[in-house]
Design an enzyme around this catalytic site. Structure first.
Site, PDB file in Angstrom:
ATOM      1  N   GLY A 644       0.924  -1.241   0.636  1.00  0.00           N
ATOM      2  CA  GLY A 644      -0.379   0.004  -0.252  1.00  0.00           C
ATOM      3  C   GLY A 644       0.631   1.236  -0.162  1.00  0.00           C
ATOM      4  O   GLY A 644       0.412   2.188  -0.752  1.00  0.00           O
ATOM      5  N   TYR A 645       2.223   0.846   0.868  1.00  0.00           N
ATOM      6  CA  TYR A 645       3.181   2.248   0.907  1.00  0.00           C
ATOM      7  C   TYR A 645       3.443   2.793  -0.850  1.00  0.00           C
ATOM      8  O   TYR A 645       4.232   4.066  -0.851  1.00  0.00           O
ATOM      9  CB  TYR A 645       3.879   2.348   1.928  1.00  0.00           C
ATOM     10  CG  TYR A 645       4.220   0.688   1.727  1.00  0.00           C
ATOM     11  CD1 TYR A 645       4.419  -0.525   1.790  1.00  0.00           C
ATOM     12  CD2 TYR A 645       6.206   1.003   0.580  1.00  0.00           C
ATOM     13  CE1 TYR A 645       4.708  -1.481   1.870  1.00  0.00           C
ATOM     14  CE2 TYR A 645       6.641  -0.662   0.179  1.00  0.00           C
ATOM     15  CZ  TYR A 645       5.992  -1.293   0.661  1.00  0.00           C
ATOM     16  OH  TYR A 645       6.436  -2.745   0.824  1.00  0.00           O
ATOM     17  N   LYS A 662      12.963   1.244   0.246  1.00  0.00           N
ATOM     18  CA  LYS A 662      11.825   1.706  -0.089  1.00  0.00           C
ATOM     19  C   LYS A 662      11.164   2.692  -0.575  1.00  0.00           C
ATOM     20  O   LYS A 662      11.073   3.981   0.378  1.00  0.00           O
ATOM     21  CB  LYS A 662      11.099   0.940   1.211  1.00  0.00           C
ATOM     22  CG  LYS A 662       9.498   1.218   1.481  1.00  0.00           C
ATOM     23  CD  LYS A 662       9.652  -0.130   2.978  1.00  0.00           C
ATOM     24  CE  LYS A 662       8.071   1.293   3.152  1.00  0.00           C
ATOM     25  NZ  LYS A 662       7.951   0.436   4.799  1.00  0.00           N
ATOM     26  N   ASP A 758       2.658  -4.956  13.688  1.00  0.00           N
ATOM     27  CA  ASP A 758       2.540  -4.708  12.235  1.00  0.00           C
ATOM     28  C   ASP A 758       3.032  -6.649  12.548  1.00  0.00           C
ATOM     29  O   ASP A 758       3.621  -6.567  10.971  1.00  0.00           O
ATOM     30  CB  ASP A 758       2.461  -4.065  11.322  1.00  0.00           C
ATOM     31  CG  ASP A 758       1.887  -4.730  10.048  1.00  0.00           C
ATOM     32  OD1 ASP A 758       1.059  -5.410  10.189  1.00  0.00           O
ATOM     33  OD2 ASP A 758       2.089  -4.421   9.381  1.00  0.00           O
TER      34      ASP A 758
END
Ligand SMILES: *[C@@H]1O[C@H](CO)[C@@H](O)[C@H](O)[C@H]1NC(C)=O
Ligand SMILES: *[C@@H]1O[C@H](CO)[C@@H](O)[C@H](O)[C@H]1NC(C)=O
Ligand SMILES: *[C@@H]1O[C@H](CO)[C@@H](O)[C@H](O)[C@H]1NC(C)=O
Ligand SMILES: *[C@@H]1O[C@H](CO)[C@@H](O)[C@H](O)[C@H]1NC(C)=O
Length: 956
Positions: A644-645, A662, A758
Site C-alpha cells: 500500500g505504501y 522502499k 504489524d
C-alpha cells in the site's frame, strides 16, 4: 588609560553577546565550573560554544549537553557539590582518571536523563550515594575499580531499566540488599543481566530472595567477598545464567541440588569456600566449559561419572576436594578438554589416560595423590603431566619427567607479531606498532573475569581477540592503525589479564577525541570480545602524548589562545577584529539554526559516513539522484515487492553493499517531521534480528528508506513454498526464536521501547543463514517514557494478526505484538494464512487439538514440510506457547522475554543450542563450537553512537 576602558567595554560586550547568543548557556556555566574544579580538562574547552565541534568529549543535542566522555584524560580533582548540573545529560564517562578522588556527590541524582554512568578505574571513595536510585533512565552503571566503601545502596533496586551493574573491585561492605516493605532491593532488578560485585568486602548470606525465576541475569559474579552461609537454592531458578562466580568467599553447607538446572551456564566457579556435603552433581549442564570447585570440604567421593559426560568441558579443577578412587579413563576423552587439575586428593590405583584423550589436553596436574602406577602408551598423551608426591614417583630410581616438580605455566610471553614488516627502532617513548611504525600507543589492561578456556598457549585465541578489537575500533570510525596484545597471565583472582596497546593511524599520537572514543568503546562494553573470553573490563592508563599529536581541533584552539594572549597584551585592534569575528560567527550560527528549523534534515549531511566505512552507525542521507543510480533508475528488474505504501527496489551502493530501497508513493507519504521521527527511531535500532536502516532520502518530493538487503525474502514466501527453501522443524524453531528475540529487543531494550504493530510472516525476513529479521516499521509506535503502560491510537495492523483487545479498546500495549506473534507461531507450524477461506487459524487449530494424543492430534493441520518422519520434538510445548500468546486478555499473555525463554527451552528439549548461529544445513546445528560471537548476544547498547556521532568524530 582610555584604551584600558575600551578593552574592558569590549570584553564585557563580547560576554553579553556570548551569553545571549547561546541557548545552552546553562550547561556552559556547568562546564566552566567543571573545568575550574578539575585539572587537565581538554585545552580546547575555550570559547563560548561547548556544542560546537571543538570541545573534546562534549556532545550536545538541541544545544544541551547530552554526553560527556573524558576517559584516560588524566583528570585530577574532586566532583564537589552540585558540580554536575547537566539536566539533559545522558552519558557520563569519566573512566580511567586515577586523579579523580573524593566522594561521588549526591547531586548525581539530579541527572534525571542519565542512561550511562561509567566511572571505571578512577579513585572515587566514600559511599555510593543513595540518590543514584533516582536515576530512572539508567541502563548502564559501572563503578568498578574505585575505592567506594559502605553498603550497596538498596535504592539501586529502583533502577528498573538497569541492564548492567558493575560494582566490582571496590571496598563495599555489608550485605546484598533485597527489598522489604520499607525499602527497595536488588531482587527488583528483573531486567538486569549483569551483577558484577566481585572483589569487595560484602558479607552476610546471599539472600535467598535475591534470585527468582523472572530474572534475566546472565552473569552473577560475587567472587572474592566475605559472603557466608549456604548458596541459596533460588539461584537454580535463574535459567538465563551463563557465568556464575561465587568463589573466594566463606560459603558453607551443601551446594543446592538444583544447580544443574542451570543449563546455560558455561563457567562455574565455586572454589575456595567452605562448601560441604556431596560433590555437586552437574549432570545435564551440557554447555559447561570451565568448572572450578577446588578447596572445599566436600564428602569423600569417587570421581563422579558425570565428569566425562560434559562434552563442552575445557577445564576441570577440583584441587583439595577429597576425591578418591581411580580416575576413569573416559574423563580424558571429553573432546574440548584442555586442563585437568585434581591435585591434593586421595586418588589411587593406576593412571590411564587412554588413547582417545582430548586432542586439546595440555595439562594434567595430579600431584599429592595416592596414584601407584601410570600406564604409558606408545604415541599416547605427551603434554604436561604432574604426578609429584604420588607413590608412583616415590619408587627409587624414577627419573620420569612427570615426577619432577615443575612450575606450571600460567602466563605466556605472547606479543602480537609484526604484520609482515620489520619492527623499526623508535626514539623516546615511541613504540614500533604491529605495522612497524613508531608511535605513542594508548595502553591499558584487559581483564577477562571468566574465560571459557584455560590453555593460554593456543595463540590463535589472542589473534581472534586482536582482530575483534581492531574491527570494533574501525567500525566506530576511530583513528586506529593497529592493536597489539601481550603478556597473557592468569592472576590470583583467576582473571585472564592482557596488556593492550592501541596505535594511532596517520599520526604518531592520538588526540583527545580519539582517546575518549577508544576509552568509551572499552568502558561502555561497546566492544564485545569473542564469546569464549566471557565478561571483561578494561583499565586504561592516562595518555600523556596529546601534545605531540597533530590535531585539527587542538591546533585551532591554540591559535585562538595566541590571539587572545596578544589582545590582552594590549592590542585593541586585534581584539576588535576578534569581536568582529565573533559577531560574524554568531550570525552564521543563527542563520544555520534558522535553516535547521525550516528543514528537519538540514543537519544531515549527505556526505557523512560514505566511502569505505564498514558499518554505518547513523542513518545516511542519500540524494534522489544517488538512489536512482543505485537502483538502475528504479528499474522493473530491481522491483522486489510492493504494498500500500509503494514499492521496494533492490539497489547496490558503490561500496558493493546490497540494499532494499522502499519508496513511498504519492498519497502515502508522511509529514516531514513524522518521517524524521521514523528515521531517528530506526537508526537507533541495532539488533541482529531486526532489519537495519542504512539511510534515507527526503528530497524532491520523495520519501525513501534504505534498508540492508535480506536475500532470502519473507518468511511468508518460504512457508508458501515460493522461495524453494525447505523449512524443517529445527529451522522453524530457530526462525521463531530469532523473530522473538528481535521483538523482545524492540520491547525491552530499544530506547524508547517500540511496539511494532504489524508482526506477520510478511514482515519477517530471512537472511542468507535463515536468521529471522523483523522488518517494516511503518506502523511502529515508540512508547513514551512517561505513560509506559499503553498508548491510545487509531487501530492499525493486519487482519488475522490483530489483537482483539487492542481492536476493542484502542489501547496499544506490547501485548498486542505478542498476540500477533502467537498467530505467527501457528502459521509457522501449519503454513496456513491466518484467515483462509473464511476460517481463522486460531480457532481451527484449537478445535482440532486433543492434548491427550501424540502431537496433540494435529497431524492433519501441520505443514508436511516440517518433516513428520522425524518427530518434531517440543511441538506440543510450541503449540501451548502459541495459545498463551493469543489469550484474549493481554495481561494473560506472556511478555516477549518470556516467549524467548520458552522457545529456548523448547530448543533445548529438542537437543539444540539456542545460542548457536543458525546455518543453512541442519547438520551444522549440532556439535557447534561457540565460535566468534560474544557473550551478550542480545544486548543493545547504543550509547556509543549517541556519544560519538559522526560529526564529532570528523572533528578529529
Ligand atoms: C528446574 O527448571 C525447570 C524449568 O526448566 C523448573 O520447572 C523446575 O522447577 C526447576 N527445578 C528446580 C528444582 O528448581
Ligand atoms: C546426577 O543427576 C542425574 C540426573 O539428574 C542422575 O541421573 C544421576 O544418577 C545423578 N548422579 C549422582 C551420582 O547422583
Ligand atoms: C587452593 O588453596 C591453596 C592453598 O590455600 C592455594 O595455593 C591454591 O591456589 C588453591 N587452588 C585454587 C584452584 O584456587
Ligand atoms: C597527569 O597530570 C599531572 C598533573 O596534574 C602531571 O604531573 C602528570 O605528568 C600527568 N600525567 C600524564 C601521563 O600526562
Amino acid at each position: 588609560m582610555g584604551s584600558r576602558i575600551l578593552v574592558v567595554l569590549l570584553v564585557v560586550s563580547v560576554q553579553i553577546l556570548v551569553l545571549t547568543g547561546q541557548p545552552g548557556n546553562q550547561d556552559y556555566a556547568a562546564l566552566i565550573a567543571l573545568k575550574n574544579q578539575l585539572q587537565n580538562t581538554p585545552p580546547n574547552w575555550v570559547g563560548s560554544d561547548p556544542c560546537g565541534k571543538s570541545w573534546d568529549g562534549i556532545v550536545c543535542t538541541n544545544s544541551r549537553v547530552t554526553s560527556i566522555t573524558l576517559s584516560s584524560m588524566n583528570l585530577t580533582g574532586q566532583l564537589s557539590g552540585d558540580i554536575l548540573s547537566f539536566l539533559e545529560l545522558q552519558t557520563l564517562d569519566l573512566s580511567y582518571n586515577k586523579g579523580l578522588t573524593g566522594p561521588l556527590p549526591p547531586s548525581i541524582g539530579n541527572l534525571k536523563k542519565l542512561s550511562n554512568l561509567i566511572l571505571v578505574g578512577c579513585s572515587f571513595s566514600g559511599p555510593i550515594p543513595d540518590t543514584i536510585g533516582s536515576l530512572q533512565q539508567l541502563v548502564f552503571l559501572s563503578l568498578n575499580s574505585n575505592s567506594f566503601n559502605g553498603p550497596i545502596p538498596p535504592s539501586i533496586g529502583n533502577l528498573s531499566n538497569l541492564y548492567w551493574l558493575d560494582l566490582a573491585d571496590n571496598k563495599l561492605s555489608g550485605t546484598i540488599p533485597v527489598s522489604n516493605e520499607n525499602s527497595p532491593g536488588l531482587d527488583m532488578l528483573i531486567h538486569t543481566k549483569h551483577f558484577h560485585f566481585g572483589k569487595n568486602q560484602l558479607s552476610g548470606q546471599i539472600p535467598s530472595q535475591l534470585f527468582s525465576s523472572n530474572m534475566a541475569l546472565i552473569h552473577v559474579l560475587f567472587e572474592s567477598n566475605n559472603l557466608i552461609g549456604n548458596i541459596p537454592p533460588t539461584l537454580g531458578l535463574v535459567q538465563t545464567l551463563e557465568v556464575v562466580r561465587l568463589d573466594r568467599n566463606l560459603l558453607s553447607g551443601p551446594v543446592p541440588s538444583n544447580l544443574n538446572n542451570l543449563t546455560h551456564v558455561s563457567e562455574l566457579h565455586l572454589s575456595n569456600n567452605r562448601l560441604t556435603g556431596p560433590v555437586p552433581n552437574l549432570t545435564g549442564m551440557n554447555v559447561l566449559n570451565y568448572v572450578d570447585m577446588s578447596n572445599n570440604t566436600f564428602e569423600l567421593t569417587n570421581v563422579p561419572p558425570w565428569f566425562s559426560t560434559l562434552q563442552s568441558l575445557t577445564t576441570l579443577m577440583m584441587e583439595r576436594t577429597k576425591l578418591q578412587g581411580q580416575i576413569p579413563v573416559a574423563l580424558f576423552s571429553s573432546p574440548q578438554l584442555q586442563t585437568v587439575i585434581l591435585s591434593n586428593n586421595q586418588l589411587n590405583g593406576t593412571l590411564d589416560i587412554g588413547s582417545s584423550y582430548s586432542s586439546q589436553l595440555q595439562l594434567i596436574d595430579l600431584q599429592k595423590n595416592l596414584i601407584s602406577a601410570f600406564t604409558r602408551r606408545v604415541g599416547g598423551y605427551n603434554n604436561e603431566l604432574i604426578l609429584v608426591d604420588n607413590p608412583v614417583c616415590q619408587e627409587t630410581g624414577v627419573t620420569e619427567n612427570y615426577c619432577i616438580s615443575q612450575q606450571s605455566n600460567s602466563s605466556v610471553e605472547y606479543s602480537t607479531p609484526p604484520n609482515h614488516c620489520l619492527p623499526v627502532p623508535c626514539s623516546s617513548n615511541q613504540i614500533s606498532s604491529p605495522n612497524c611504525r613508531c608511535a605513542y600507543p594508548y595502553t591499558g589492561t584487559l581483564f577477562f573475569r571468566a574465560p571459557s578456556f584455560s590453555n593460554l598457549g593456543n595463540l590463535s585465541i589472542f589473534t581472534s581477540l586482536q582482530k575483534s578489537l581492531m574491527l570494533s575500533f574501525q567500525t566506530h570510525q576511530l583513528p586506529v592503525d593497529s592493536v597489539s596484545l601481550s603478556n597473557a597471565t592468569k592472576n590470583s583472582d583467576d582473571y585472564l589479564v592482557l596488556n593492550l596497546k592501541v596505535f594511532p593511524s596517520g599520526q604518531d599520537s592520538f588526540n583527545r577525541a580519539g582517546i575518549s572514543g577508544i576509552g568509551f568503546v572499552l568502558s561502555n562494553q561497546t566492544f564485545k570480545p569473542p564469546r569464549n573470553f566471557g565478561p571483561f573490563f578494561f583499565n586504561g592508563d592516562p595518555y600523556g602524548y596529546f601534545e605531540g599529536g597533530v590535531s585539527t581541533s587542538t591546533k585551532k584552539s591554540s591559535s585562538t589562545g595566541i590571539i587572545i594572549g596578544a589582545a590582552v597584551g594590549g592590542s585593541v585592534l586585534v581584539l576588535l577584529l576578534l569581536l568582529a569575528g565573533f559577531y560574524a560567527f554568531c550570525q552564521k550560527r543563527r542563520a544555520e539554526r534558522a535553516t535547521k528549523e525550516n528543514n528537519p534534515f538540514a543537519s544531515w549531511d549527505s556526505t557523512k559516513g560514505s566511502g569505505d566505512v564498514p558499518q554505518l552507525k547513523g542513518a545516511r542521507c542519500f540524494s534522489f539522484e544517488e538512489l536512482k543510480k543505485f537502483t538502475n533508475n528504479f528499474s522493473e528488474a530491481n522491483d522486489i515487492g510492493s504494498g500500500g505504501y509503494g514499492k521496494v527496489y533492490r539497489g547496490i551502493l558503490p561500496s558493493g553493499q546490497l540494499v532494499a530501497v522502499k519508496r513511498a508513493q504519492q498519497g502515502s507519504m508522511q509529514g516531514g517531521l513524522e518521517f524524521k521521527t521514523e528515521i531517528e527511531l530506526l537508526s537507533r535500532v541495532h539488533h541482529k534480528n531486526v532489519v537495519g536502516l542504512v539511510g534515507f532520502c527526503f528530497k524532491q518530493g520523495e520519501q525513501m528508506l534504505v534498508y540492508e538487503y535480506i536475500p532470502n525474502g519473507t518468511l511468508k514466501e518460504s512457508l508458501s513454498g515460493k522461495s524453494g527453501i525447505r523449512l524443517e522443524w529445527i529451522r522453524r524453531l530457530r526462525i521463531a526464536l530469532g523473530a522473538a528475540r528481535g521483538l523482545q529487543y524492540l520491547h525491552d531494550l530499544a530506547n524508547p521501547p517500540i511496539i511494532h504493530r504489524d508482526i506477520k510472516s510478511n514482515n519477517i525476513l530471512l537472511d542468507e543463514h535463515l536468521n529471522a529479521k523483523v522488518a517494516d516499521f511503518g506502523l511502529s509506535k515508540p512508547m513514551s517514557d512517561t505513560g509506559r503502560s499503553h498508548v491510545t491510537t487509531q487501530v492499525k495492523g493486519t487482519m488475522g494478526y490483530l489483537d482483539p483487545e487492542y481492536y476493542m479498546t484502542q489501547q496499544l500495549t506490547e501485548k498486542s505484538d505478542v498476540y500477533s506473534f502467537g498467530v505467527l507461531l501457528l502459521e509457522l507450524i501449519t503454513a496456513r494464512n491466518p484467515i483462509e477461506k473464511g476460517k481463522y487459524i486460531v480457532r481451527e487449530v484449537r478445535q482440532s487439538m486433543d492434548k491427550a494424543k501424540n502431537l496433540y492430534n494435529l497431524h492433519g493441520m501441520l505443514d508436511p514440510t516440517i518433516g513428520l518422519g522425524t518427530q518434531p520434538k517440543g511441538l506440543e510445548k510450541f503449540v501451548d506457547l502459541a495459545f498463551r500468546c493469543v489469550e484474549e486478555s493481554g495481561a494473560a499473555r506472556p511478555t516477549m522475554s518470556e516467549v524467548v525463554k520458552e522457545i529456548e527451552n523448547i530448543m533445548q528439549l529438542a537437543g539444540l543450542n539456542p545460542n548457536a548461529e543458525s546455518a543453512s544445513t541442519s547438520a551444522s546445528y549440532e556439535g557447534e563450537s561457540k565460535g566468534f560471537d560474544h557473550p551478550y548476544s542480545n544486548e543493545g547498547l547504543f550509547a556509543y553512537s549517541a556519544a560519538f556521532p559522526p560529526s564529532k568524530l570528523e572533528a578529529q
